[in-house]
Design a protein around this motif. Structure first.
Motif, PDB file in Angstrom:
ATOM      1  N   LYS A 142     -63.173  -9.815  23.907  1.00  0.00           N
ATOM      2  CA  LYS A 142     -64.363 -11.574  23.373  1.00  0.00           C
ATOM      3  C   LYS A 142     -64.005 -12.685  23.092  1.00  0.00           C
ATOM      4  CE  LYS A 142     -67.052  -8.385  19.994  1.00  0.00           C
ATOM      5  NZ  LYS A 142     -67.474  -8.342  18.631  1.00  0.00           N
ATOM      6  N   ILE A 143     -62.831 -12.445  23.202  1.00  0.00           N
ATOM      7  CA  ILE A 143     -61.950 -14.239  22.847  1.00  0.00           C
ATOM      8  C   ILE A 143     -60.281 -14.228  23.992  1.00  0.00           C
ATOM      9  CG2 ILE A 143     -60.816 -15.820  21.741  1.00  0.00           C
ATOM     10  CD1 ILE A 143     -61.742 -14.190  19.632  1.00  0.00           C
ATOM     11  N   MET A 144     -59.735 -15.296  24.828  1.00  0.00           N
ATOM     12  CA  MET A 144     -58.990 -15.007  25.633  1.00  0.00           C
ATOM     13  C   MET A 144     -58.437 -15.956  25.530  1.00  0.00           C
ATOM     14  SD  MET A 144     -58.685 -12.474  28.137  1.00  0.00           S
ATOM     15  CE  MET A 144     -58.277 -13.401  29.696  1.00  0.00           C
ATOM     16  N   LEU A 145     -57.047 -16.071  24.867  1.00  0.00           N
ATOM     17  CA  LEU A 145     -55.661 -17.250  24.576  1.00  0.00           C
ATOM     18  C   LEU A 145     -55.094 -17.242  26.005  1.00  0.00           C
ATOM     19  CD1 LEU A 145     -54.934 -15.008  20.921  1.00  0.00           C
ATOM     20  CD2 LEU A 145     -56.786 -17.602  21.341  1.00  0.00           C
ATOM     21  N   PHE A 146     -54.494 -18.349  26.340  1.00  0.00           N
ATOM     22  CA  PHE A 146     -53.405 -18.508  27.048  1.00  0.00           C
ATOM     23  C   PHE A 146     -52.446 -19.260  26.742  1.00  0.00           C
ATOM     24  CE2 PHE A 146     -57.869 -17.574  29.060  1.00  0.00           C
ATOM     25  CZ  PHE A 146     -57.858 -17.168  30.342  1.00  0.00           C
ATOM     26  N   GLU A 191     -66.891 -21.363  23.108  1.00  0.00           N
ATOM     27  CA  GLU A 191     -66.722 -22.581  23.135  1.00  0.00           C
ATOM     28  C   GLU A 191     -65.417 -22.443  23.975  1.00  0.00           C
ATOM     29  OE1 GLU A 191     -66.014 -26.187  20.127  1.00  0.00           O
ATOM     30  OE2 GLU A 191     -66.130 -23.961  19.148  1.00  0.00           O
ATOM     31  N   ARG A 192     -64.882 -23.315  24.922  1.00  0.00           N
ATOM     32  CA  ARG A 192     -63.978 -23.415  25.864  1.00  0.00           C
ATOM     33  C   ARG A 192     -63.182 -24.215  25.203  1.00  0.00           C
ATOM     34  NH1 ARG A 192     -67.692 -22.836  29.448  1.00  0.00           N
ATOM     35  NH2 ARG A 192     -68.269 -25.019  29.807  1.00  0.00           N
ATOM     36  N   ILE A 193     -61.574 -24.032  24.624  1.00  0.00           N
ATOM     37  CA  ILE A 193     -60.782 -25.227  23.959  1.00  0.00           C
ATOM     38  C   ILE A 193     -59.486 -25.674  24.107  1.00  0.00           C
ATOM     39  CG2 ILE A 193     -60.078 -25.649  21.938  1.00  0.00           C
ATOM     40  CD1 ILE A 193     -62.215 -24.913  20.048  1.00  0.00           C
ATOM     41  N   VAL A 194     -59.222 -26.684  24.683  1.00  0.00           N
ATOM     42  CA  VAL A 194     -57.348 -27.151  25.131  1.00  0.00           C
ATOM     43  C   VAL A 194     -57.219 -27.582  24.204  1.00  0.00           C
ATOM     44  CG1 VAL A 194     -56.464 -27.815  27.445  1.00  0.00           C
ATOM     45  CG2 VAL A 194     -58.879 -27.329  28.169  1.00  0.00           C
ATOM     46  N   MET A 221     -62.655 -19.034  24.929  1.00  0.00           N
ATOM     47  CA  MET A 221     -61.616 -18.925  25.645  1.00  0.00           C
ATOM     48  C   MET A 221     -60.166 -20.476  24.602  1.00  0.00           C
ATOM     49  SD  MET A 221     -62.432 -19.402  29.180  1.00  0.00           S
ATOM     50  CE  MET A 221     -60.497 -19.952  30.234  1.00  0.00           C
ATOM     51  N   LEU A 222     -59.811 -20.594  24.411  1.00  0.00           N
ATOM     52  CA  LEU A 222     -58.121 -20.911  23.787  1.00  0.00           C
ATOM     53  C   LEU A 222     -57.455 -21.319  24.912  1.00  0.00           C
ATOM     54  CD1 LEU A 222     -60.206 -19.767  21.314  1.00  0.00           C
ATOM     55  CD2 LEU A 222     -58.374 -21.313  19.848  1.00  0.00           C
ATOM     56  N   CYS A 223     -57.412 -22.405  25.856  1.00  0.00           N
ATOM     57  CA  CYS A 223     -56.162 -22.586  26.215  1.00  0.00           C
ATOM     58  C   CYS A 223     -54.897 -23.690  26.342  1.00  0.00           C
ATOM     59  CB  CYS A 223     -56.231 -22.783  27.433  1.00  0.00           C
ATOM     60  SG  CYS A 223     -55.076 -23.306  29.142  1.00  0.00           S
ATOM     61  N   VAL A 224     -52.910 -23.340  25.755  1.00  0.00           N
ATOM     62  CA  VAL A 224     -52.756 -24.630  25.769  1.00  0.00           C
ATOM     63  C   VAL A 224     -52.243 -24.543  27.125  1.00  0.00           C
ATOM     64  CG1 VAL A 224     -50.148 -24.847  24.952  1.00  0.00           C
ATOM     65  CG2 VAL A 224     -52.047 -23.091  23.591  1.00  0.00           C
ATOM     66  N   GLY A 248     -43.277 -28.643  20.724  1.00  0.00           N
ATOM     67  CA  GLY A 248     -42.270 -28.514  19.498  1.00  0.00           C
ATOM     68  C   GLY A 248     -43.131 -28.711  18.704  1.00  0.00           C
ATOM     69  N   SER A 249     -45.030 -29.152  19.179  1.00  0.00           N
ATOM     70  CA  SER A 249     -46.112 -29.701  17.691  1.00  0.00           C
ATOM     71  C   SER A 249     -46.624 -28.124  17.122  1.00  0.00           C
ATOM     72  CB  SER A 249     -47.168 -29.872  18.793  1.00  0.00           C
ATOM     73  OG  SER A 249     -47.738 -29.515  19.821  1.00  0.00           O
ATOM     74  N   GLY A 250     -46.650 -26.808  18.095  1.00  0.00           N
ATOM     75  CA  GLY A 250     -47.366 -26.679  17.332  1.00  0.00           C
ATOM     76  C   GLY A 250     -47.843 -25.191  18.202  1.00  0.00           C
ATOM     77  N   LYS A 251     -48.486 -25.443  19.140  1.00  0.00           N
ATOM     78  CA  LYS A 251     -49.545 -25.487  19.815  1.00  0.00           C
ATOM     79  C   LYS A 251     -49.686 -23.846  19.721  1.00  0.00           C
ATOM     80  CE  LYS A 251     -48.135 -27.577  23.059  1.00  0.00           C
ATOM     81  NZ  LYS A 251     -46.922 -27.874  23.666  1.00  0.00           N
ATOM     82  N   SER A 252     -48.379 -23.685  20.401  1.00  0.00           N
ATOM     83  CA  SER A 252     -48.314 -22.001  21.154  1.00  0.00           C
ATOM     84  C   SER A 252     -48.195 -21.149  19.816  1.00  0.00           C
ATOM     85  CB  SER A 252     -47.290 -21.482  21.312  1.00  0.00           C
ATOM     86  OG  SER A 252     -47.046 -22.319  22.898  1.00  0.00           O
ATOM     87  N   THR A 253     -47.509 -21.490  18.279  1.00  0.00           N
ATOM     88  CA  THR A 253     -47.892 -20.705  17.268  1.00  0.00           C
ATOM     89  C   THR A 253     -48.881 -21.394  16.933  1.00  0.00           C
ATOM     90  OG1 THR A 253     -45.532 -21.752  16.790  1.00  0.00           O
ATOM     91  CG2 THR A 253     -46.841 -20.830  15.341  1.00  0.00           C
ATOM     92  N   LEU A 254     -49.999 -21.781  17.183  1.00  0.00           N
ATOM     93  CA  LEU A 254     -51.294 -21.435  16.547  1.00  0.00           C
ATOM     94  C   LEU A 254     -52.361 -20.425  17.628  1.00  0.00           C
ATOM     95  CD1 LEU A 254     -53.433 -23.199  14.861  1.00  0.00           C
ATOM     96  CD2 LEU A 254     -53.984 -24.260  17.440  1.00  0.00           C
ATOM     97  N   ILE A 255     -52.045 -20.648  18.746  1.00  0.00           N
ATOM     98  CA  ILE A 255     -52.807 -18.962  19.114  1.00  0.00           C
ATOM     99  C   ILE A 255     -52.070 -17.944  19.146  1.00  0.00           C
ATOM    100  CG2 ILE A 255     -54.228 -20.790  20.901  1.00  0.00           C
ATOM    101  CD1 ILE A 255     -52.116 -19.685  23.225  1.00  0.00           C
ATOM    102  N   ARG A 256     -50.818 -18.262  18.891  1.00  0.00           N
ATOM    103  CA  ARG A 256     -50.081 -17.086  18.278  1.00  0.00           C
ATOM    104  C   ARG A 256     -50.430 -16.243  17.060  1.00  0.00           C
ATOM    105  NH1 ARG A 256     -45.955 -15.578  22.015  1.00  0.00           N
ATOM    106  NH2 ARG A 256     -44.966 -14.363  20.874  1.00  0.00           N
TER     107      ARG A 256
END
Length: 257
Positions: free
Chosen positions: A167-171, A39-42, A200-203, A48-56
């Motif tokens: 298996k997973i890429m985070l951007f 699955e590819r998620i953007v 993929m999960l991409c911020v 400051g909404s927590g996006k980067s924290t979530l994928i980290r």
């Protein structure tokens, strides 16, 4: 079913009731998220909404105080050896390229496979050249990062992550530090990965990329997932007022350019 065995139907990433604080500030609130293999998620939302924290949190660059995160059948919140096991399966590309300045491009790409995967130098170099070719810069292999443009450095960062066969890429906002003319080359590289079926999960704020590549767009505000939908629905008929405001702002800023 035991945690060690996952079937194709199981999500490759599962976050349940995840809460995280920095001191008294709650940066993630009640996050529930399941991601299927391939699955590819953007993930988008205001600063400051927590996006980067979530994928980290998905490769435990950030730890959570409450909730559960399971990646590829491994419970990250259990800590210890699990963290290393997950990190070996999850590639991460940051806003800043984080390349080692004193190593050549090839050495940047072979370091982790030799150390973590136990590859021989020859094998690691072969893999590195395969992925440098994949991101269309094999001719830069013997240069140093400072000799490359920002867009080229970011493509090296992507190749370096791919060398670990994740298996997973985070951007994490992979194009936000780049000049506009370099953004396309990095996004094109990511589109190629998406077409190969990489999870993929991409911020990102690149909504064109979200429209063309994402299976699902997630909108975050104030540390919560406010809305998630396939791109057509997300852009065409956003349900939440905050989502509508955000998309309106992005649209007007694009028109201003």
């Amino acid at each position: 079913m035991t945690d060690a065995v996952t079937t194709a139907a199981d999500p490759i990433i599962r976050m349940e009731a995840v809460n995280k604080w920095y001191g008294s500030f709650q940066v993630l609130t009640g996050i529930d998220l399941s991601v299927r293999t391939g699955e590819r998620i953007v993930i988008c939302g205001p600063s400051g909404s927590g996006k980067s924290t979530l994928i980290r949190c998905i490769n435990r660059l950030e730890t959570v105080q409450q909730g559960k995160i399971v990646v590829d059948g491994i419970d990250l919140t259990a800590g210890g050896k699990n963290v290393d096991a997950v990190r070996a399966e999850v590639g991460m590309v940051f806003q800043q390229f984080n390349l080692f300045p004193h190593l050549t491009i090839l050495q940047n790409c072979t370091l982790a496979p030799m150390r973590s995967r136990g590859m021989s130098k020859t094998e690691a170099e072969e893999v590195a050249m395969k992925y440098l070719t994949r991101v269309r810069i094999p001719e830069q292999a013997h240069k140093y990062p400072s000799q490359l443009s920002g867009g080229q450095q970011q493509r090296v960062a992507i190749a370096r992550a791919l060398c670990m066969a994740p298996k997973i890429m985070l951007f994490d906002e992979p194009t936000s530090a780049l000049d506009p003319e370099m953004v396309k080359e990095v996004l094109d590289t990511m589109i190629g990965l998406a077409e190969d079926g990489m999870t993929m999960l991409c911020v990102t704020h690149e909504m064109g990329f979200a429209r063309s590549v994402a299976d699902r767009v997630i909108f975050m505000a104030d540390g919560k997932i406010v809305e998630q939908a396939p791109p057509q629905e997300f852009f065409g008929n956003p349900k939440n007022e905050k989502t509508r405001q955000f998309l309106g702002q992005i649209l007007s800023s694009h028109q201003a350019h």
